[in-house]
Design a protein around this motif. Structure first.
Motif, PDB file in Angstrom:
ATOM      1  N   PRO A 193      42.761  80.262  46.461  1.00 55.08           N
ATOM      2  CA  PRO A 193      42.035  80.176  45.121  1.00 55.08           C
ATOM      3  C   PRO A 193      41.252  78.874  45.261  1.00 55.08           C
ATOM      4  CG  PRO A 193      44.442  80.517  45.034  1.00 55.08           C
ATOM      5  CD  PRO A 193      44.302  80.078  46.261  1.00 55.08           C
ATOM      6  N   ILE A 194      40.162  78.557  44.310  1.00 55.06           N
ATOM      7  CA  ILE A 194      39.664  77.666  43.907  1.00 55.06           C
ATOM      8  C   ILE A 194      40.265  76.393  43.220  1.00 55.06           C
ATOM      9  CG2 ILE A 194      37.294  76.791  42.611  1.00 55.06           C
ATOM     10  CD1 ILE A 194      36.896  78.580  45.226  1.00 55.06           C
ATOM     11  N   PRO A 195      40.557  75.398  43.419  1.00 50.48           N
ATOM     12  CA  PRO A 195      41.332  74.380  43.029  1.00 50.48           C
ATOM     13  C   PRO A 195      41.223  74.137  41.589  1.00 50.48           C
ATOM     14  CG  PRO A 195      39.981  73.327  44.770  1.00 50.48           C
ATOM     15  CD  PRO A 195      39.555  74.725  44.453  1.00 50.48           C
ATOM     16  N   THR A 196      42.262  74.090  40.812  1.00 54.17           N
ATOM     17  CA  THR A 196      42.624  73.570  39.308  1.00 54.17           C
ATOM     18  C   THR A 196      43.449  72.338  39.327  1.00 54.17           C
ATOM     19  OG1 THR A 196      44.326  75.253  39.226  1.00 54.17           O
ATOM     20  CG2 THR A 196      41.899  75.899  38.634  1.00 54.17           C
ATOM     21  N   ILE A 197      43.365  71.825  38.275  1.00 53.76           N
ATOM     22  CA  ILE A 197      44.446  70.884  37.491  1.00 53.76           C
ATOM     23  C   ILE A 197      44.931  71.325  36.449  1.00 53.76           C
ATOM     24  CG2 ILE A 197      43.569  68.870  38.961  1.00 53.76           C
ATOM     25  CD1 ILE A 197      42.249  68.005  36.292  1.00 53.76           C
ATOM     26  N   GLN A 198      45.972  70.912  35.757  1.00 50.70           N
ATOM     27  CA  GLN A 198      46.612  71.330  34.637  1.00 50.70           C
ATOM     28  C   GLN A 198      46.566  70.184  33.622  1.00 50.70           C
ATOM     29  OE1 GLN A 198      50.410  73.206  35.687  1.00 50.70           O
ATOM     30  NE2 GLN A 198      49.239  75.216  35.501  1.00 50.70           N
ATOM     31  N   HIS A 199      46.171  70.812  32.328  1.00 53.66           N
ATOM     32  CA  HIS A 199      46.146  69.853  31.174  1.00 53.66           C
ATOM     33  C   HIS A 199      46.879  70.591  30.028  1.00 53.66           C
ATOM     34  CE1 HIS A 199      45.154  66.876  28.426  1.00 53.66           C
ATOM     35  NE2 HIS A 199      44.479  67.715  27.589  1.00 53.66           N
ATOM     36  N   LYS A 200      48.041  70.109  29.621  1.00 49.12           N
ATOM     37  CA  LYS A 200      48.663  70.951  28.543  1.00 49.12           C
ATOM     38  C   LYS A 200      48.817  72.421  29.124  1.00 49.12           C
ATOM     39  CE  LYS A 200      47.343  67.892  24.930  1.00 49.12           C
ATOM     40  NZ  LYS A 200      46.599  67.719  23.577  1.00 49.12           N
ATOM     41  N   GLY A 201      49.218  72.393  30.223  1.00 50.38           N
ATOM     42  CA  GLY A 201      49.811  73.772  30.699  1.00 50.38           C
ATOM     43  C   GLY A 201      48.531  74.807  30.898  1.00 50.38           C
ATOM     44  N   ILE A 202      47.359  74.379  30.798  1.00 44.56           N
ATOM     45  CA  ILE A 202      45.938  75.199  30.866  1.00 44.56           C
ATOM     46  C   ILE A 202      45.181  74.740  32.149  1.00 44.56           C
ATOM     47  CG2 ILE A 202      43.685  75.619  30.030  1.00 44.56           C
ATOM     48  CD1 ILE A 202      45.018  75.281  27.370  1.00 44.56           C
ATOM     49  N   ARG A 262      43.120  63.296  41.283  1.00 44.43           N
ATOM     50  CA  ARG A 262      44.414  63.689  40.587  1.00 44.43           C
ATOM     51  C   ARG A 262      45.049  64.539  41.548  1.00 44.43           C
ATOM     52  NH1 ARG A 262      44.958  66.349  34.586  1.00 44.43           N
ATOM     53  NH2 ARG A 262      46.891  67.343  35.076  1.00 44.43           N
ATOM     54  N   TYR A 263      44.066  65.599  41.945  1.00 41.47           N
ATOM     55  CA  TYR A 263      44.658  66.899  42.671  1.00 41.47           C
ATOM     56  C   TYR A 263      45.160  66.457  43.992  1.00 41.47           C
ATOM     57  CZ  TYR A 263      44.464  71.238  44.989  1.00 41.47           C
ATOM     58  OH  TYR A 263      44.719  72.426  45.537  1.00 41.47           O
ATOM     59  N   VAL A 264      44.317  65.788  44.775  1.00 40.51           N
ATOM     60  CA  VAL A 264      44.989  65.373  46.268  1.00 40.51           C
ATOM     61  C   VAL A 264      45.945  64.372  46.192  1.00 40.51           C
ATOM     62  CG1 VAL A 264      42.583  65.671  47.052  1.00 40.51           C
ATOM     63  CG2 VAL A 264      43.045  63.291  46.422  1.00 40.51           C
ATOM     64  N   ASN A 265      46.331  63.665  45.120  1.00 37.69           N
ATOM     65  CA  ASN A 265      47.475  62.481  45.093  1.00 37.69           C
ATOM     66  C   ASN A 265      48.464  63.258  44.645  1.00 37.69           C
ATOM     67  OD1 ASN A 265      45.908  60.387  46.206  1.00 37.69           O
ATOM     68  ND2 ASN A 265      45.163  59.786  44.183  1.00 37.69           N
ATOM     69  N   SER A 266      48.541  64.270  44.041  1.00 38.18           N
ATOM     70  CA  SER A 266      49.718  64.874  43.278  1.00 38.18           C
ATOM     71  C   SER A 266      50.138  66.219  43.751  1.00 38.18           C
ATOM     72  CB  SER A 266      49.606  64.999  41.797  1.00 38.18           C
ATOM     73  OG  SER A 266      48.499  65.797  41.441  1.00 38.18           O
ATOM     74  N   ILE A 267      49.282  66.933  44.560  1.00 38.45           N
ATOM     75  CA  ILE A 267      49.538  68.184  45.009  1.00 38.45           C
ATOM     76  C   ILE A 267      49.471  68.073  46.617  1.00 38.45           C
ATOM     77  CG2 ILE A 267      48.894  70.655  44.748  1.00 38.45           C
ATOM     78  CD1 ILE A 267      47.598  70.106  42.139  1.00 38.45           C
ATOM     79  N   GLU A 268      50.619  68.927  47.151  1.00 37.01           N
ATOM     80  CA  GLU A 268      50.462  68.955  48.771  1.00 37.01           C
ATOM     81  C   GLU A 268      49.797  70.214  49.112  1.00 37.01           C
ATOM     82  OE1 GLU A 268      54.749  68.687  49.780  1.00 37.01           O
ATOM     83  OE2 GLU A 268      54.708  66.570  49.186  1.00 37.01           O
ATOM     84  N   HIS A 269      48.647  70.493  48.840  1.00 33.77           N
ATOM     85  CA  HIS A 269      47.667  71.528  49.012  1.00 33.77           C
ATOM     86  C   HIS A 269      46.412  70.991  49.298  1.00 33.77           C
ATOM     87  CE1 HIS A 269      50.497  75.124  48.329  1.00 33.77           C
ATOM     88  NE2 HIS A 269      50.917  74.035  47.312  1.00 33.77           N
ATOM     89  N   PRO A 270      45.749  71.545  50.466  1.00 31.55           N
ATOM     90  CA  PRO A 270      44.269  70.980  50.475  1.00 31.55           C
ATOM     91  C   PRO A 270      43.113  71.563  49.343  1.00 31.55           C
ATOM     92  CG  PRO A 270      45.183  72.591  52.613  1.00 31.55           C
ATOM     93  CD  PRO A 270      46.071  72.503  51.427  1.00 31.55           C
ATOM     94  N   TYR A 271      42.240  70.430  49.303  1.00 29.95           N
ATOM     95  CA  TYR A 271      41.534  70.702  48.367  1.00 29.95           C
ATOM     96  C   TYR A 271      40.125  71.461  48.862  1.00 29.95           C
ATOM     97  CZ  TYR A 271      37.613  69.749  44.957  1.00 29.95           C
ATOM     98  OH  TYR A 271      36.758  69.725  44.234  1.00 29.95           O
ATOM     99  N   ASN A 272      39.593  72.242  48.229  1.00 28.61           N
ATOM    100  CA  ASN A 272      38.391  72.937  48.600  1.00 28.61           C
ATOM    101  C   ASN A 272      37.240  72.939  47.502  1.00 28.61           C
ATOM    102  OD1 ASN A 272      38.295  76.068  47.370  1.00 28.61           O
ATOM    103  ND2 ASN A 272      40.403  75.654  48.163  1.00 28.61           N
ATOM    104  N   PHE A 273      36.231  72.618  47.989  1.00 31.56           N
ATOM    105  CA  PHE A 273      34.938  72.735  47.135  1.00 31.56           C
ATOM    106  C   PHE A 273      33.741  73.529  47.545  1.00 31.56           C
ATOM    107  CE2 PHE A 273      30.690  70.791  46.214  1.00 31.56           C
ATOM    108  CZ  PHE A 273      30.981  70.154  44.892  1.00 31.56           C
ATOM    109  N   TYR A 274      33.335  74.193  46.289  1.00 36.31           N
ATOM    110  CA  TYR A 274      32.034  75.147  46.501  1.00 36.31           C
ATOM    111  C   TYR A 274      30.915  74.859  46.051  1.00 36.31           C
ATOM    112  CZ  TYR A 274      32.162  77.480  41.904  1.00 36.31           C
ATOM    113  OH  TYR A 274      32.050  77.716  40.941  1.00 36.31           O
TER     114      TYR A 274
END
Length: 273
Positions: A171-180, A204-216
Motif C-alpha cells: 500500500p501507499i504509506p499512511t500515518i495515523q491521527h486520532k485513529g484516522i 514520523r513514519y520511518v522512525n516509528s514503523i518497521e516497514h519501508p516507506y515508498n513515495f510516488y
C-alpha cells in the motif's frame, strides 16, 4: 521511489474533458519529463520503479529501454489509464494482459509489479488480484488505505502483506491521527505541503514503523509549462496544477535526505517467499 509514467492528459482528473480518442493528436511531454527525472535520479544515486502505461510504452519504447538500462525497474500501470472500477472483468483482463505484453516485448524481461490507475482496486473488484496472479505478477501497489473522494479503502491493511490470492500488496504509506489514516505517500499532498512538513510526516513514519516507506509521483509534476486544460472542473485543476513550479526542488531535497531504491529490491525478501 516510484514514478507513475503517464502524460498530463492521461490523468483521471481530466477524463471528463479529454477523450482517449484525442490522445494521438496531443504532443507528448512524458518522454522529456521522464528523461529529466532519470537524470535527476542519476545525479542523486536514486533507483526507482517506473509504473508505466502500456500506451506510453508503445509510443516511447526508447524511454522504456533507457529506464531499464539505467538500472531501474519497469512495472505496469495498465494500458490506457482506465480505472479498473470502470471496466468489466473481461476488459480488466485485456488491459492488464496487453500492458504486460507490451512492456515485456520492449524490455525482454518479466514484469513483476503492477499499480492500478488511480488506485482503482477496492471491495467491488478484488478479483483484479486474481487476474494479476493469473498473469504472473509478483506484487501490486494499488491500494491507498485512506478516505478520499476518488479512491481508497480506509480499513484495508496499511503495510506490505501477502494476500489470499498469493500476491504481495504494497500500500501507499499512511500515518495515523486520532485513529484516522492520513496519506503521506506523495502526489498532490507532497506538492501542497511545504517540504519541512512533508519531511516531518515522513520522519514520523520511518522512525516509528518497521516497514519501508515508498513515495510516488508523476513526470508531469515537474512540468510547470505543460498546457492548461481550462475546461476541466475547478477541483481537478486545483489538484493538478498546485505548486508544480516547486516540485522539482522538493524532489531533489527528498532524494538527498533519504536512500532510495526500487520496489523489487526493497521488498526482495518478501517477494521470494
Amino acid at each position: 521511489m516510484t514514478v507513475d509514467v503517464e502524460d498530463y492528459f492521461h490523468v483521471s482528473a481530466f477524463e471528463s474533458v479529454i477523450s482517449p480518442n484525442d490522445w494521438d493528436s496531443i504532443s507528448l511531454r512524458v518522454a522529456d519529463n521522464t528523461n529529466r527525472l532519470i537524470d535527476l535520479f542519476n545525479e542523486n544515486d536514486v533507483k526507482a520503479t517506473f509504473f508505466t502505461l502500456g500506451w506510453v510504452a508503445k509510443r516511447c519504447p526508447e524511454l522504456v529501454k533507457r529506464i531499464v538500462n539505467e538500472g531501474h525497474e519497469i512495472a505496469s500501470h495498465g494500458l490506457n489509464h482506465r480505472r479498473n472500477t470502470s471496466m468489466s472483468r473481461a476488459q480488466v483482463r485485456t488491459d492488464i494482459g496487453d500492458s504486460k505484453a507490451i512492456l515485456e516485448d520492449i524490455t525482454g524481461r518479466a514484469i513483476q509489479g503492477y499499480r492500478a490507475p488511480s488506485f482503482s482496486i477496492d471491495e467491488s473488484n478484488e478479483y483484479v488480484f486474481e487476474l494479476l496472479v493469473e498473469f504472473g505478477f509478483k506484487y501490486s501497489s494499488s491500494t491507498y488505505p485512506i478516505s478520499h473522494d476518488l479512491y481508497g479503502v480506509p480499513h484495508w491493511p496499511r503495510f506490505a502483506h501477502k494476500r489470499q490470492e498469493g500476491l504481495i500488496e504494497i500500500p501507499i504509506p499512511t500515518i495515523q491521527h486520532k485513529g484516522i489514516n492520513k496519506g503521506i505517500g506523495g502526489g498532490g499532498y507532497f506538492r501542497l505541503f511545504p517540504y519541512w512538513l512533508s519531511k516531518r510526516r515522513i520522519e514520523r513514519y520511518v522512525n516509528s514503523i518497521e516497514h519501508p516507506y515508498n513515495f510516488y509521483f508523476h513526470p508531469w509534476e515537474i512540468d510547470p509549462e505543460q498546457p492548461r486544460v481550462d475546461n476541466a472542473p475547478f477541483k481537478s485543476k486545483l489538484r493538478h496544477y498546485i505548486n508544480l513550479g516547486a516540485m522539482e526542488n522538493k524532489l531533489v531535497k527528498l532524494m538527498r535526505d533519504y536512500k532510495w531504491s526500487s520496489m523489487n529490491k526493497v521488498y526482495e525478501d518478501l517477494l521470494r517467499e
